[in-house]
Design a protein around this motif. Structure first.
Motif, PDB file in Angstrom:
ATOM      1  N   ILE A 196     -15.675  26.436  59.607  1.00 21.06           N
ATOM      2  CA  ILE A 196     -14.712  27.167  58.782  1.00 21.06           C
ATOM      3  C   ILE A 196     -14.101  26.177  57.803  1.00 21.06           C
ATOM      4  N   GLY A 197     -14.010  26.541  56.513  1.00 27.08           N
ATOM      5  CA  GLY A 197     -13.461  25.583  55.568  1.00 27.08           C
ATOM      6  C   GLY A 197     -13.210  26.160  54.191  1.00 27.08           C
ATOM      7  N   SER A 198     -12.826  25.270  53.299  1.00 31.62           N
ATOM      8  CA  SER A 198     -12.571  25.643  51.905  1.00 31.62           C
ATOM      9  C   SER A 198     -13.082  24.537  50.991  1.00 31.62           C
ATOM     10  N   VAL A 199     -13.486  24.939  49.785  1.00 29.52           N
ATOM     11  CA  VAL A 199     -13.994  23.995  48.791  1.00 29.52           C
ATOM     12  C   VAL A 199     -13.280  24.247  47.467  1.00 29.52           C
ATOM     13  N   LYS A 200     -12.870  23.174  46.824  1.00 30.15           N
ATOM     14  CA  LYS A 200     -12.337  23.245  45.462  1.00 30.15           C
ATOM     15  C   LYS A 200     -13.280  22.481  44.534  1.00 30.15           C
ATOM     16  N   GLU A 201     -13.640  23.121  43.417  1.00 29.22           N
ATOM     17  CA  GLU A 201     -14.522  22.497  42.433  1.00 29.22           C
ATOM     18  C   GLU A 201     -13.715  22.116  41.186  1.00 29.22           C
ATOM     19  N   PHE A 202     -13.807  20.849  40.807  1.00 31.07           N
ATOM     20  CA  PHE A 202     -13.118  20.356  39.613  1.00 31.07           C
ATOM     21  C   PHE A 202     -14.149  19.823  38.621  1.00 31.07           C
ATOM     22  N   PHE A 203     -13.885  20.021  37.335  1.00 35.30           N
ATOM     23  CA  PHE A 203     -14.708  19.359  36.331  1.00 35.30           C
ATOM     24  C   PHE A 203     -14.400  17.867  36.380  1.00 35.30           C
ATOM     25  N   THR A 204     -15.434  17.063  36.463  1.00 36.53           N
ATOM     26  CA  THR A 204     -15.254  15.628  36.664  1.00 36.53           C
ATOM     27  C   THR A 204     -14.460  14.983  35.534  1.00 36.53           C
ATOM     28  N   VAL A 205     -14.732  15.356  34.310  1.00 37.60           N
ATOM     29  CA  VAL A 205     -14.097  14.703  33.155  1.00 37.60           C
ATOM     30  C   VAL A 205     -12.646  15.137  33.002  1.00 37.60           C
ATOM     31  N   THR A 206     -12.397  16.439  33.023  1.00 39.10           N
ATOM     32  CA  THR A 206     -11.052  16.952  32.736  1.00 39.10           C
ATOM     33  C   THR A 206     -10.182  17.095  33.973  1.00 39.10           C
ATOM     34  N   LYS A 207     -10.801  17.076  35.161  1.00 43.25           N
ATOM     35  CA  LYS A 207     -10.102  17.285  36.436  1.00 43.25           C
ATOM     36  C   LYS A 207      -9.492  18.688  36.539  1.00 43.25           C
ATOM     37  N   VAL A 208      -9.955  19.591  35.720  1.00 45.70           N
ATOM     38  CA  VAL A 208      -9.468  20.968  35.748  1.00 45.70           C
ATOM     39  C   VAL A 208     -10.179  21.733  36.862  1.00 45.70           C
ATOM     40  N   LEU A 209      -9.389  22.500  37.623  1.00 48.18           N
ATOM     41  CA  LEU A 209      -9.959  23.295  38.710  1.00 48.18           C
ATOM     42  C   LEU A 209     -10.835  24.403  38.138  1.00 48.18           C
ATOM     43  N   ASP A 210     -12.058  24.468  38.618  1.00 46.99           N
ATOM     44  CA  ASP A 210     -12.986  25.502  38.158  1.00 46.99           C
ATOM     45  C   ASP A 210     -13.051  26.661  39.147  1.00 46.99           C
ATOM     46  N   THR A 211     -13.306  26.349  40.427  1.00 48.71           N
ATOM     47  CA  THR A 211     -13.491  27.391  41.438  1.00 48.71           C
ATOM     48  C   THR A 211     -12.926  26.918  42.769  1.00 48.71           C
ATOM     49  N   ALA A 212     -12.408  27.869  43.533  1.00 52.49           N
ATOM     50  CA  ALA A 212     -11.981  27.586  44.907  1.00 52.49           C
ATOM     51  C   ALA A 212     -12.451  28.736  45.790  1.00 52.49           C
ATOM     52  N   TYR A 213     -12.992  28.419  46.935  1.00 51.01           N
ATOM     53  CA  TYR A 213     -13.470  29.472  47.824  1.00 51.01           C
ATOM     54  C   TYR A 213     -13.431  28.979  49.268  1.00 51.01           C
ATOM     55  N   VAL A 214     -13.480  29.942  50.176  1.00 54.65           N
ATOM     56  CA  VAL A 214     -13.441  29.636  51.606  1.00 54.65           C
ATOM     57  C   VAL A 214     -14.719  30.148  52.257  1.00 54.65           C
ATOM     58  N   TYR A 215     -15.027  29.582  53.409  1.00 53.87           N
ATOM     59  CA  TYR A 215     -16.170  30.050  54.194  1.00 53.87           C
ATOM     60  C   TYR A 215     -15.761  30.059  55.664  1.00 53.87           C
ATOM     61  N   GLY A 216     -16.137  31.132  56.350  1.00 57.94           N
ATOM     62  CA  GLY A 216     -15.757  31.291  57.746  1.00 57.94           C
ATOM     63  C   GLY A 216     -14.412  31.966  57.893  1.00 57.94           C
ATOM     64  N   ASP A 217     -14.111  32.400  59.122  1.00 53.55           N
ATOM     65  CA  ASP A 217     -12.877  33.131  59.415  1.00 53.55           C
ATOM     66  C   ASP A 217     -12.424  32.758  60.818  1.00 53.55           C
ATOM     67  N   TYR A 218     -11.219  32.183  60.935  1.00 50.30           N
ATOM     68  CA  TYR A 218     -10.701  31.780  62.243  1.00 50.30           C
ATOM     69  C   TYR A 218     -10.606  32.955  63.212  1.00 50.30           C
ATOM     70  N   GLY A 219     -10.369  34.155  62.671  1.00 51.48           N
ATOM     71  CA  GLY A 219     -10.205  35.320  63.532  1.00 51.48           C
ATOM     72  C   GLY A 219     -11.500  35.995  63.907  1.00 51.48           C
ATOM     73  N   ASP A 220     -12.625  35.448  63.443  1.00 51.32           N
ATOM     74  CA  ASP A 220     -13.902  36.115  63.689  1.00 51.32           C
ATOM     75  C   ASP A 220     -14.988  35.077  63.954  1.00 51.32           C
ATOM     76  N   LEU A 221     -14.909  34.435  65.118  1.00 54.91           N
ATOM     77  CA  LEU A 221     -15.939  33.467  65.502  1.00 54.91           C
ATOM     78  C   LEU A 221     -17.116  34.229  66.100  1.00 54.91           C
ATOM     79  N   THR A 222     -17.930  34.810  65.243  1.00 57.99           N
ATOM     80  CA  THR A 222     -19.062  35.622  65.686  1.00 57.99           C
ATOM     81  C   THR A 222     -20.358  34.954  65.271  1.00 57.99           C
ATOM     82  N   SER A 223     -21.446  35.628  65.576  1.00 58.69           N
ATOM     83  CA  SER A 223     -22.759  35.075  65.243  1.00 58.69           C
ATOM     84  C   SER A 223     -23.006  35.046  63.738  1.00 58.69           C
ATOM     85  N   ASN A 224     -22.156  35.732  62.959  1.00 57.88           N
ATOM     86  CA  ASN A 224     -22.339  35.754  61.506  1.00 57.88           C
ATOM     87  C   ASN A 224     -21.757  34.521  60.821  1.00 57.88           C
TER      88      ASN A 224
END
Length: 324
Positions: free
Chosen positions: A189-217
């Motif tokens: 379970i985690g999160s990722v933030k994507e920044f443009f290397t030159v400008t350091k501006v945040l491009d995208t942020a997203y999460v994967y997994g769910d603490y409340g749903d530890l299932t086979s998915n």
């Protein structure tokens, strides 16, 4: 014609007959022994000792686990008795000739200590005797042959206090490998933030997994042992496959985690804060970053123990792990 007198006579005869049957039954019960006595007779006729599960052990081997004792036990079993009424002894030897043609190397004698150098005792009242085998962490720490089943312990029974040693089951070759306590399959379970290397501006942020749903998915990460304190993770952030991996090294003194790049991975990770291993809940909390093409990625994630396969047995997180 049946008279009332004849009916009464017949009834009396029947009652007398039943009384006789009941009396005979009571006599038999009075003089009989325990109803299970017949099953206490040794119908086999002789006692024999042997190594149980020989084929399975020789095929799967035994794992010693860094962080969980570096020990396993060898069993000797007694058959042919309904009840073991006394201690029985089995003498054995290390027989290197058993390794001929197996491809295994004899386990160096300075790597381990046997609970008894040549004897296994099967205690009174038991059918199984156990011989502890303990390994020296300092002696084996840097031996890379332990990463897989390369070493083996070859044991042969040579004498016993019982009638015989069971033919074909009186010797065993036990391959041994080292894994560490961090190995296994983990929920990710985690999160990722994507920044443009030159400008350091945040491009995208997203999460994967769910603490409340530890299932086979949910995504599962496999952590494989690299000797005593390090594991290789088969993925980086939400990317998986042959081109994505990293290493985690745990300091057993404070359970801090060092995140190490894997030279074979497309993503070369760096630490980005404090990472930790919780040995009670069996959870990694990780903070790291990496750069790919024109973007920088910052990752925060947890890896929660799910299960591991040890010596052919599936061990789940809720079975035998403190805190789960």
């Amino acid at each position: 014609m049946v008279t009332v007198e004849n009916k009464s006579l017949n009834i009396m005869k029947i009652m007398k007959y039943k009384s006789c049957l009941l009396l005979m039954l009571l006599v038999l019960m009075a003089f009989s022994c325990d109803p299970y006595d017949d099953y206490k007779v040794d119908t086999v006729g002789f006692k024999a000792v042997y190594f149980p599960n020989k084929d399975f052990i020789e095929k799967t081997g035994r794992s010693i686990i860094s962080g969980e004792g570096l020990e396993f036990k060898i069993g000797a079993y007694i058959g042919g008795v309904k009840e073991n009424t006394q201690d029985e002894e089995v003498l054995f030897e290390i027989d290197e000739t058993l390794l001929d043609g197996t491809g295994y190397t004899l386990m160096p004698s300075n790597y381990y200590t046997l609970g008894n150098e040549n004897r296994i005792t099967i205690p009174k009242g038991e059918y199984l005797g156990l011989l502890p085998v303990k390994f020296d962490s300092l002696a084996i720490a840097n031996d890379e042959l332990f990463k897989d089943l390369n070493y083996a312990l070859p044991l042969r029974m040579v004498e016993s206090s019982v009638d015989s040693i069971l033919e074909g089951m009186g010797d065993i070759v036990i391959p041994v490998k080292l894994i560490n306590t961090y190995e296994g399959n983990f929920y990710q379970i985690g999160s990722v933030k994507e920044f443009f290397t030159v400008t350091k501006v945040l491009d995208t942020a997203y999460v994967y997994g769910d603490y409340g749903d530890l299932t086979s998915n949910i995504s599962i990460r496999n952590l494989s042992s690299i000797m005593m304190d390090t594991v290789k993770v088969d993925g980086v952030a939400n990317r998986t496959g042959d081109n994505y991996s990293m290493k985690l090294k745990v300091n057993p003194e404070d359970n801090s985690v060092t995140i190490i790049p894997d030279p074979s991975s497309d993503y070369q990770v760096e630490e980005n804060g404090f990472s930790l291993w919780d040995p009670v809940k069996r959870v990694f909390t990780l903070k790291y970053k990496y750069t790919y093409e024109d973007k920088d990625f910052e990752v925060e994630e947890t890896l929660t123990f799910r299960n591991r396969i040890r010596d052919g047995q599936n061990e789940w997180r809720w079975e035998g792990f403190e805190g789960n």
